[in-house]
Design a protein around this motif. Structure first.
Motif, short mmCIF file in Angstrom:
data_model
loop_
_atom_site.label_atom_id
_atom_site.label_comp_id
_atom_site.label_asym_id
_atom_site.label_seq_id
_atom_site.Cartn_x
_atom_site.Cartn_y
_atom_site.Cartn_z
N LEU A 76 6.65 38.82 20.11
CA LEU A 76 6.67 39.81 19.03
C LEU A 76 5.79 39.38 17.86
O LEU A 76 5.29 40.22 17.11
N TRP A 77 5.61 38.08 17.68
CA TRP A 77 4.68 37.60 16.66
C TRP A 77 3.25 37.99 17.04
O TRP A 77 2.50 38.53 16.22
N TYR A 78 2.89 37.74 18.28
CA TYR A 78 1.55 38.10 18.73
C TYR A 78 1.37 39.62 18.69
O TYR A 78 0.27 40.11 18.38
N LYS A 79 2.43 40.36 18.96
CA LYS A 79 2.37 41.83 18.89
C LYS A 79 2.10 42.29 17.45
O LYS A 79 1.26 43.18 17.21
N LEU A 80 2.79 41.68 16.50
CA LEU A 80 2.54 42.00 15.09
C LEU A 80 1.09 41.75 14.70
O LEU A 80 0.46 42.58 14.04
N LEU A 81 0.57 40.60 15.10
CA LEU A 81 -0.82 40.28 14.77
C LEU A 81 -1.77 41.30 15.38
O LEU A 81 -2.75 41.71 14.74
N ASP A 82 -1.49 41.72 16.61
CA ASP A 82 -2.35 42.70 17.26
C ASP A 82 -2.25 44.06 16.56
O ASP A 82 -3.24 44.76 16.39
N GLN A 83 -1.04 44.42 16.15
CA GLN A 83 -0.86 45.70 15.45
C GLN A 83 -1.59 45.72 14.10
O GLN A 83 -1.97 46.78 13.62
N ARG A 84 -1.76 44.55 13.50
CA ARG A 84 -2.49 44.46 12.23
C ARG A 84 -3.99 44.17 12.45
O ARG A 84 -4.71 43.98 11.47
N GLY A 85 -4.40 44.06 13.71
CA GLY A 85 -5.81 43.80 14.00
C GLY A 85 -6.24 42.37 13.75
O GLY A 85 -7.43 42.10 13.52
N ILE A 86 -5.30 41.43 13.83
CA ILE A 86 -5.59 40.04 13.50
C ILE A 86 -5.57 39.13 14.73
O ILE A 86 -6.14 38.04 14.70
N LEU A 87 -4.95 39.54 15.80
CA LEU A 87 -4.72 38.65 16.95
C LEU A 87 -6.02 38.05 17.47
O LEU A 87 -6.09 36.84 17.71
N GLU A 88 -7.03 38.86 17.68
CA GLU A 88 -8.27 38.34 18.25
C GLU A 88 -8.93 37.35 17.29
O GLU A 88 -9.52 36.36 17.74
N LYS A 89 -8.82 37.57 15.98
CA LYS A 89 -9.39 36.62 15.03
C LYS A 89 -8.61 35.30 15.06
O LYS A 89 -9.21 34.22 15.00
N LYS A 90 -7.30 35.40 15.17
CA LYS A 90 -6.48 34.19 15.27
C LYS A 90 -6.88 33.38 16.50
O LYS A 90 -7.08 32.16 16.43
N LEU A 91 -7.01 34.04 17.62
CA LEU A 91 -7.36 33.35 18.86
C LEU A 91 -8.79 32.81 18.80
O LEU A 91 -9.08 31.75 19.37
N ALA A 92 -9.67 33.50 18.09
CA ALA A 92 -11.04 33.01 17.91
C ALA A 92 -11.04 31.71 17.10
O ALA A 92 -11.81 30.79 17.38
N ALA A 93 -10.16 31.64 16.09
CA ALA A 93 -10.05 30.42 15.28
C ALA A 93 -9.56 29.25 16.13
O ALA A 93 -10.08 28.13 16.05
N LEU A 94 -8.55 29.50 16.97
CA LEU A 94 -8.04 28.44 17.82
C LEU A 94 -9.03 28.08 18.92
O LEU A 94 -9.11 26.91 19.33
#
Length: 371
Positions: free
Chosen positions: A267-285
Motif C-alpha cells: 500500500l505504500w508503493y501504491k500511494l507513491l504510484d498514485q502520487r506519480g512518485i513511484l518510478e522516481k523513487k525506484l530510479a533513485a534506488l
C-alpha cells in the motif's frame, strides 16, 4: 593621580567580584559534574559503570553506544532496523552485533554514526538500510522535524563536551541511574538494561486494520505523504548519493557494506504510484545500485519484491513499518546471501514491482481500503 587610583580600585573591585562569582558557580556545579562523570547517562564519556543502563532516546544514546559498547558488526538505518535483535544477528553472522538506529534520520546522521563506529571500533561489517526518504534530501541536510539533533555529541570536538556535562537534564538522569543501581528500582520505563529490547517497538500491535486506516488517511489528506518523503528532483537525490553514501563507502575500503532496501507494504508503493512518485523513487534506488555495486566491498539486497511480506498486511503498523517478522526474514536472507541484487536484476525487480502495484488485485485492495 588620586583620581586614577580610584578608577583602578573600582575596576579591580569589579574583577574580584566576577572572579568570586565564577568560583561560586564552579563550586555549585561541581557536585553535578562529579555525578555526571560517574554515571554518564548516555555513555558519551565512557565512564558509566557496567552493566550499562541505556535510555530510549536514540539521537542522544547512539553516539555513546557506538563509542563504548562491545561489537564488531554494526547496523545503521532508521526505524526500519529498530526491530532487529542484536543477539539473533550475532548468531546468524557469527559476530557481536549492535543496532545503531536513528528514527526518521537522513543519511547525513547515519554517516556521522558510521564515522564514530570506524574511529572507535574494529568493525568489518556494516548492515545498512537504505531508503528513498533517507537520500531524498539536499546534501548535508539533517532531519529536524519535531526533533533536535545534538550534533555536538557526534562532531568529535572536545570543546563542545561541556554542554553534555553541565546539562541539567543529564544530571537528573544520572541521579536516577544512581538510585536505580542503589535500590534496584527502575524509576523510568525508558531505562533499559537489556540491549536486545532497546529501541525496539515489538510491544506495539500490528494488523491489517491499522495499515488500511493509515493508507486511507494519507490518501484522503488527513496525513501528509510528505512527512515521510521530500520528493526532491532526482538530480538532487543523485548528488546526495554521490557525496554522502558513495564517499562513505570509498572512505572505508576495508569494511564490508551490506546495503539493503527494506520491505515496505504494497500500500505504500501504491500511494507513491498514485502520487506519480513511484518510478522516481525506484530510479533513485537504481542509481544507488548502479554506483554502489561497482565497489568490491559492497553487497546490495532488495526486499521490496518480497510479496509474501509486503502483501501480508497483518505484519504492518502503518504503510511503512513492519514488525519483527520482517527483520528476522532479512537477517536470515542476508546471512545466506539471498535476494542479492545488481544493476540488471534490480531493474527487473523494479519492473515487477511496478506491474504488481498496478495489477487488478492491488487495485481492488486499494479500492476496498478506501471504503
Amino acid at each position: 593621580m588620586a583620581g586614577k587610583r580610584k578608577k583602578y580600585s573600582k575596576t579591580n573591585e569589579i574583577a574580584v567580584f566576577i572572579a568570586k562569582g565564577f568560583i561560586v558557580l564552579i563550586l555549585a556545579l561541581l557536585p553535578g559534574v562529579l555525578v555526571m562523570l560517574k554515571y554518564d547517562p548516555y555513555l558519551f564519556l565512557g565512564t558509566q559503570p557496567k552493566p550499562y543502563i541505556y535510555i530510549h532516546n536514540e539521537r542522544y544514546q547512539i553516539p555513546g553506544m557506538a563509542r563504548h559498547d562491545d561489537y564488531n558488526l554494526a547496523v545503521l538505518g532508521t526505524s526500519m532496523v529498530e526491530n532487529f535483535s542484536d543477539s539473533y544477528l550475532s548468531e546468524k553472522f557469527n559476530a557481536k552485533a549492535l543496532r545503531l538506529p536513528i528514527n526518521a534520520s537522513y543519511i547525513t546522521e547515519q554517516i556521522k554514526v558510521l564515522d564514530i563506529v570506524k574511529k572507535y571500533k574494529d568493525v568489518k561489517t556494516i548492515l545498512w538500510a537504505i531508503d528513498y526518504r533517507t537520500i531524498d534530501i539536499n546534501y548535508g541536510d539533517i532531519y529536524e522535524k519535531n526533533v533536535k539533533f545534538p550534533d555536538y555529541l557526534y562532531d568529535e570536538n572536545p570543546i563542545n563536551d561541556w554542554r553534555y556535562i553541565i546539562d541539567h537534564n543529564n544530571f537528573f538522569l544520572a541521579l536516577k541511574q544512581y538510585r536505580m543501581r542503589k535500590t534496584g528500582v527502575n524509576p523510568f520505563d525508558y531505562f533499559i538494561t537489556d540491549r536486545d529490547t532497546l529501541n525496539t517497538w515489538t510491544w506495539r500491535g500490528t494488523n491489517k486494520s491499522l495499515i488500511v486506516q493509515d493508507y486511507k488517511d494519507i490518501y484522503e489528506g488527513k496525513k501528509s505523504l510528505y512527512d515521510k518523503i521530500n520528493n526532491l528532483p532526482l538530480e538532487v537525490t543523485k548528488n546526495t548519493v554521490d557525496k554522502a553514501l558513495i564517499e562513505a563507502i570509498k572512505r572505508y575500503p576495508d569494511t564490508e557494506f551490506k546495503l539493503f532496501f527494506p520491505p515496505k507494504s504494497i500500500l505504500w508503493y501504491k500511494l507513491l504510484d498514485q502520487r506519480g512518485i513511484l518510478e522516481k523513487k525506484l530510479a533513485a534506488l537504481t542509481y544507488v545500485v548502479d554506483k554502489a555495486s561497482a565497489y568490491p566491498n559492497v553487497e546490495i539486497y532488495n526486499f521490496q519484491n518480497v510479496f509474501e511480506l509486503t502483501e501480508n498486511l497483518d505484519l504492518y503498523l502503518d504503510v511503512t513499518h513492519f514488525n519483527q517478522t520482517g527483520n528476522y526474514f532479512m537477517a536470515d536472507a542476508i546471512a545466506d546471501k539471498r535476494y542479492l541484487t545488481d544493476p540488471e536484476s534490480f531493474r527487473k525487480d523494479c519492473a515487477e514491482l511496478i506491474a504488481r502495484v498496478r495489477s487488478d488485485e492491488i487495485n481492488r485492495l486499494a479500492e476496498e481500503s478506501l471504503k
